[in-house]
Design a protein around this motif. Structure first.
Motif, PDB file in Angstrom:
ATOM      1  N   SER A 253      71.376  36.768  27.238  1.00 16.21           N
ATOM      2  CA  SER A 253      71.335  36.278  25.852  1.00 16.21           C
ATOM      3  C   SER A 253      71.150  34.755  25.823  1.00 16.21           C
ATOM      4  N   LYS A 254      71.463  34.075  26.929  1.00 16.93           N
ATOM      5  CA  LYS A 254      71.243  32.623  27.036  1.00 16.93           C
ATOM      6  C   LYS A 254      70.141  32.334  28.052  1.00 16.93           C
ATOM      7  N   LEU A 255      69.274  33.294  28.226  1.00 16.85           N
ATOM      8  CA  LEU A 255      68.186  33.201  29.209  1.00 16.85           C
ATOM      9  C   LEU A 255      68.694  32.741  30.582  1.00 16.85           C
TER      10      LEU A 255
ATOM     11  N   ALA B 160      70.971  30.719  31.431  1.00 20.96           N
ATOM     12  CA  ALA B 160      71.249  29.282  31.615  1.00 20.96           C
ATOM     13  C   ALA B 160      72.481  29.103  32.496  1.00 20.96           C
TER      14      ALA B 160
ATOM     15  N   LYS C 102      62.696  38.172  30.604  1.00 22.83           N
ATOM     16  CA  LYS C 102      62.171  36.921  30.060  1.00 22.83           C
ATOM     17  C   LYS C 102      62.388  35.712  30.970  1.00 22.83           C
TER      18      LYS C 102
ATOM     19  N   ALA D 245      66.691  29.592  32.416  1.00 22.70           N
ATOM     20  CA  ALA D 245      66.030  28.632  31.510  1.00 22.70           C
ATOM     21  C   ALA D 245      66.673  27.242  31.564  1.00 22.70           C
TER      22      ALA D 245
ATOM     23  N   ALA E 232      69.887  24.313  33.065  1.00 21.51           N
ATOM     24  CA  ALA E 232      71.333  24.084  32.957  1.00 21.51           C
ATOM     25  C   ALA E 232      71.709  24.357  31.506  1.00 21.51           C
ATOM     26  N   ASP E 233      72.953  24.761  31.280  1.00 24.72           N
ATOM     27  CA  ASP E 233      73.385  25.099  29.920  1.00 24.72           C
ATOM     28  C   ASP E 233      73.560  23.821  29.101  1.00 24.72           C
TER      29      ASP E 233
ATOM     30  N   SER F 162      74.321  23.285  26.095  1.00 19.53           N
ATOM     31  CA  SER F 162      75.486  23.183  25.196  1.00 19.53           C
ATOM     32  C   SER F 162      76.709  22.631  25.926  1.00 19.53           C
TER      33      SER F 162
ATOM     34  N   PHE G  70      76.711  20.131  28.258  1.00 20.57           N
ATOM     35  CA  PHE G  70      76.716  18.706  28.610  1.00 20.57           C
ATOM     36  C   PHE G  70      76.229  17.776  27.497  1.00 20.57           C
TER      37      PHE G  70
ATOM     38  N   LEU H  70      63.114  26.964  34.369  1.00 21.63           N
ATOM     39  CA  LEU H  70      62.993  25.634  33.772  1.00 21.63           C
ATOM     40  C   LEU H  70      64.190  24.771  34.173  1.00 21.63           C
TER      41      LEU H  70
ATOM     42  N   PRO I  15      61.680  20.260  32.161  1.00 21.85           N
ATOM     43  CA  PRO I  15      61.546  19.658  30.829  1.00 21.85           C
ATOM     44  C   PRO I  15      62.594  18.599  30.494  1.00 21.85           C
TER      45      PRO I  15
ATOM     46  N   LEU J 201      64.568  15.973  26.839  1.00 22.15           N
ATOM     47  CA  LEU J 201      65.943  15.934  26.322  1.00 22.15           C
ATOM     48  C   LEU J 201      66.560  14.551  26.524  1.00 22.15           C
TER      49      LEU J 201
ATOM     50  N   MET K   8      55.077  23.129  31.155  1.00 23.63           N
ATOM     51  CA  MET K   8      55.292  24.309  32.008  1.00 23.63           C
ATOM     52  C   MET K   8      53.969  24.680  32.674  1.00 23.63           C
TER      53      MET K   8
HETATM   54  N1  COA Z   1      70.906  26.003  27.740  1.00 23.22           N
HETATM   55  C1  COA Z   1      71.619  26.670  26.821  1.00 23.22           C
HETATM   56  N2  COA Z   1      71.146  27.682  26.104  1.00 23.22           N
HETATM   57  C2  COA Z   1      69.874  28.053  26.332  1.00 23.22           C
HETATM   58  C3  COA Z   1      69.060  27.407  27.257  1.00 23.22           C
HETATM   59  C4  COA Z   1      69.620  26.338  27.986  1.00 23.22           C
HETATM   60  N3  COA Z   1      68.948  25.672  28.923  1.00 23.22           N
HETATM   61  N4  COA Z   1      67.842  27.973  27.254  1.00 23.22           N
HETATM   62  C5  COA Z   1      67.885  28.957  26.338  1.00 23.22           C
HETATM   63  N5  COA Z   1      69.118  29.004  25.786  1.00 23.22           N
HETATM   64  C6  COA Z   1      69.603  29.913  24.734  1.00 23.22           C
HETATM   65  C7  COA Z   1      69.091  29.538  23.353  1.00 23.22           C
HETATM   66  O1  COA Z   1      69.898  28.514  22.813  1.00 23.22           O
HETATM   67  C8  COA Z   1      69.209  30.855  22.636  1.00 23.22           C
HETATM   68  O2  COA Z   1      70.565  31.065  22.315  1.00 23.22           O
HETATM   69  P1  COA Z   1      70.983  31.573  20.836  1.00 23.22           P
HETATM   70  O3  COA Z   1      70.283  32.904  20.688  1.00 23.22           O
HETATM   71  O4  COA Z   1      72.470  31.695  20.894  1.00 23.22           O
HETATM   72  O5  COA Z   1      70.475  30.552  19.888  1.00 23.22           O
HETATM   73  C9  COA Z   1      68.865  31.875  23.705  1.00 23.22           C
HETATM   74  O6  COA Z   1      69.064  31.215  24.960  1.00 23.22           O
HETATM   75  C10 COA Z   1      67.411  32.337  23.663  1.00 23.22           C
HETATM   76  O7  COA Z   1      66.580  31.203  23.707  1.00 23.22           O
HETATM   77  P2  COA Z   1      65.433  30.886  22.631  1.00 23.22           P
HETATM   78  O8  COA Z   1      65.175  29.425  22.654  1.00 23.22           O
HETATM   79  O9  COA Z   1      65.761  31.517  21.340  1.00 23.22           O
HETATM   80  O10 COA Z   1      64.213  31.684  23.299  1.00 23.22           O
HETATM   81  P3  COA Z   1      62.654  31.372  23.113  1.00 23.22           P
HETATM   82  O11 COA Z   1      61.935  32.520  23.706  1.00 23.22           O
HETATM   83  O12 COA Z   1      62.352  30.996  21.703  1.00 23.22           O
HETATM   84  O13 COA Z   1      62.373  30.055  24.000  1.00 23.22           O
HETATM   85  C11 COA Z   1      62.555  28.681  25.975  1.00 23.22           C
HETATM   86  C12 COA Z   1      62.500  30.114  25.400  1.00 23.22           C
HETATM   87  C13 COA Z   1      62.865  28.812  27.461  1.00 23.22           C
HETATM   88  C14 COA Z   1      61.200  28.010  25.811  1.00 23.22           C
HETATM   89  C15 COA Z   1      63.660  27.879  25.252  1.00 23.22           C
HETATM   90  O14 COA Z   1      64.867  28.638  25.263  1.00 23.22           O
HETATM   91  C16 COA Z   1      63.958  26.538  25.866  1.00 23.22           C
HETATM   92  O15 COA Z   1      63.196  25.604  25.698  1.00 23.22           O
HETATM   93  N6  COA Z   1      65.115  26.410  26.580  1.00 23.22           N
HETATM   94  C17 COA Z   1      65.560  25.185  27.129  1.00 23.22           C
HETATM   95  C18 COA Z   1      64.781  24.838  28.363  1.00 23.22           C
HETATM   96  C19 COA Z   1      65.231  23.496  28.932  1.00 23.22           C
HETATM   97  O16 COA Z   1      65.051  22.455  28.331  1.00 23.22           O
HETATM   98  N7  COA Z   1      65.833  23.555  30.122  1.00 23.22           N
HETATM   99  C20 COA Z   1      66.277  22.375  30.814  1.00 23.22           C
HETATM  100  C21 COA Z   1      67.688  22.112  30.552  1.00 23.22           C
HETATM  101  S1  COA Z   1      68.198  20.646  31.393  1.00 23.22           S
END
Ligand code: COA
Length: 260
Positions: free
Chosen positions: A23-25, A27, A60, A64, A66-67, A69, A71, A110, A134, A138, A168
């Motif tokens: 659910s958090k891909l 993370a 999927k 995706a 590090a989490d 939320s 940090f 990612l 990416p 941020l 990507m």
């Molecule tokens: N940290 C925390 N939560 C994350 C996450 C991350 N790195 N990547 C995805 N999630 C969470 C989303 O917040 C979402 O949670 P929610 O349903 O409670 O809101 C859930 O995973 C699904 O992600 P979502 O963004 O809705 O999926 P998407 O298919 O629209 O997009 C990505 C997929 C990968 C493109 C997008 O999630 C993304 O850009 N993630 C962050 C990638 C990133 O910057 N990683 C580096 C971190 S240092």
């Protein structure tokens, strides 16, 4: 051992670790990093496990990142601590594991997810995989070894572009630039990893451990990789695996390595 955020399955010489926060891909939060550390440490101590495959749950994502939320409100010292602790507990730990670790990249890899895949000894991707660092989007940089391992794998210029654009690349581009070794369908990803694991398993675990150490020495500052190679090469001559491997060859039979 029981875990909340990962699943560990083993059998037939291979263990599969699945990061399981779909659910958090998948993370990587602190708890997941700790659980991964514990699982790798546990499997490293199990002589029956010859290869570890690391993947993500769901269709999927591998991981995706590090989490975010966890940090988002960190200060400078907490940021440093996050990076140092993660590198030590997981990323450097995996890279230096004596048991081969293969990343089965099954979707988004990612940020910390790509950094984790790059810490593995090599990577195989499914055709839906997308990879990138990416972090600069941020306002931060890769902190789990990405600025070091990406240039080692794809070259400095390509790594600079990937890091600066925060973009990507798809699985085929990753294959072209050497970030992954093979690309296959989603269904065939684990079977292909297992097939390659089967080839690794035929060989001496002690020699493989020594080879990992020698190859990694090339990427460790202040260490002479050639000197480590000489040392590890010599050390092999004192192992039961060397005796078995050479005897089996001369006796025209298949070697049965004990891993000693
Ligand atoms: N940290 C925390 N939560 C994350 C996450 C991350 N790195 N990547 C995805 N999630 C969470 C989303 O917040 C979402 O949670 P929610 O349903 O409670 O809101 C859930 O995973 C699904 O992600 P979502 O963004 O809705 O999926 P998407 O298919 O629209 O997009 C990505 C997929 C990968 C493109 C997008 O999630 C993304 O850009 N993630 C962050 C990638 C990133 O910057 N990683 C580096 C971190 S240092």
């Amino acid at each position: 051992m029981s875990y909340n955020n990962i699943i560990v399955e083993d059998g037939d010489g291979t263990a599969i670790i699945t990061i399981n926060r779909p659910s958090k891909l998948n993370a990587l939060n602190t708890k997941t990093i700790q659980e991964l550390h514990d699982a790798f440490q546990d499997l490293e101590g199990d002589k029956d496990i010859k290869v570890i495959i690391l993947t993500g749950s769901g269709e999927k994502a591998f991981v995706a990142g590090a989490d975010i939320s966890e940090f988002a409100d960190f200060d400078v010292d907490e940021g440093k601590q996050l990076s140092a602790q993660g590198q030590k507990l997981l990323f450097d730990f995996v890279e230096n594991l004596g048991t081969p670790v293969v990343a089965a990249v099954n979707g988004f890899a990612l940020g910390g997810g790509l950094e984790l895949a790059m810490s593995c000894h090599f990577r195989i991707a499914s055709d839906n995989a997308r990879m990138g660092l990416p972090e600069v989007s941020l306002g931060v940089i890769p902190g789990y070894g990405g600025t070091q391992r990406l240039p080692q794998l794809v070259g400095k210029g390509k790594a600079m572009e990937m890091i600066m654009t925060a973009g990507m690349i798809d699985a085929n581009e990753a294959l072209k630039c050497g970030l992954v070794n093979h690309v296959t369908s989603q269904e065939e990803l684990l079977p292909l990893c297992e097939k390659i694991a089967g080839k690794i398993m035929r060989n001496s675990p002690t020699a493989i451990r020594a080879a990992i150490k020698a190859v990694n020495a090339n990427y460790t500052s202040g260490i002479n990789g050639f000197a480590i190679e000489i040392e590890e090469f010599g050390r092999c001559f004192g192992t039961a695996d060397f005796e078995e491997g050479t005897s089996a060859f001369l006796e025209k039979r298949k070697a049965e390595f004990s891993g000693n």
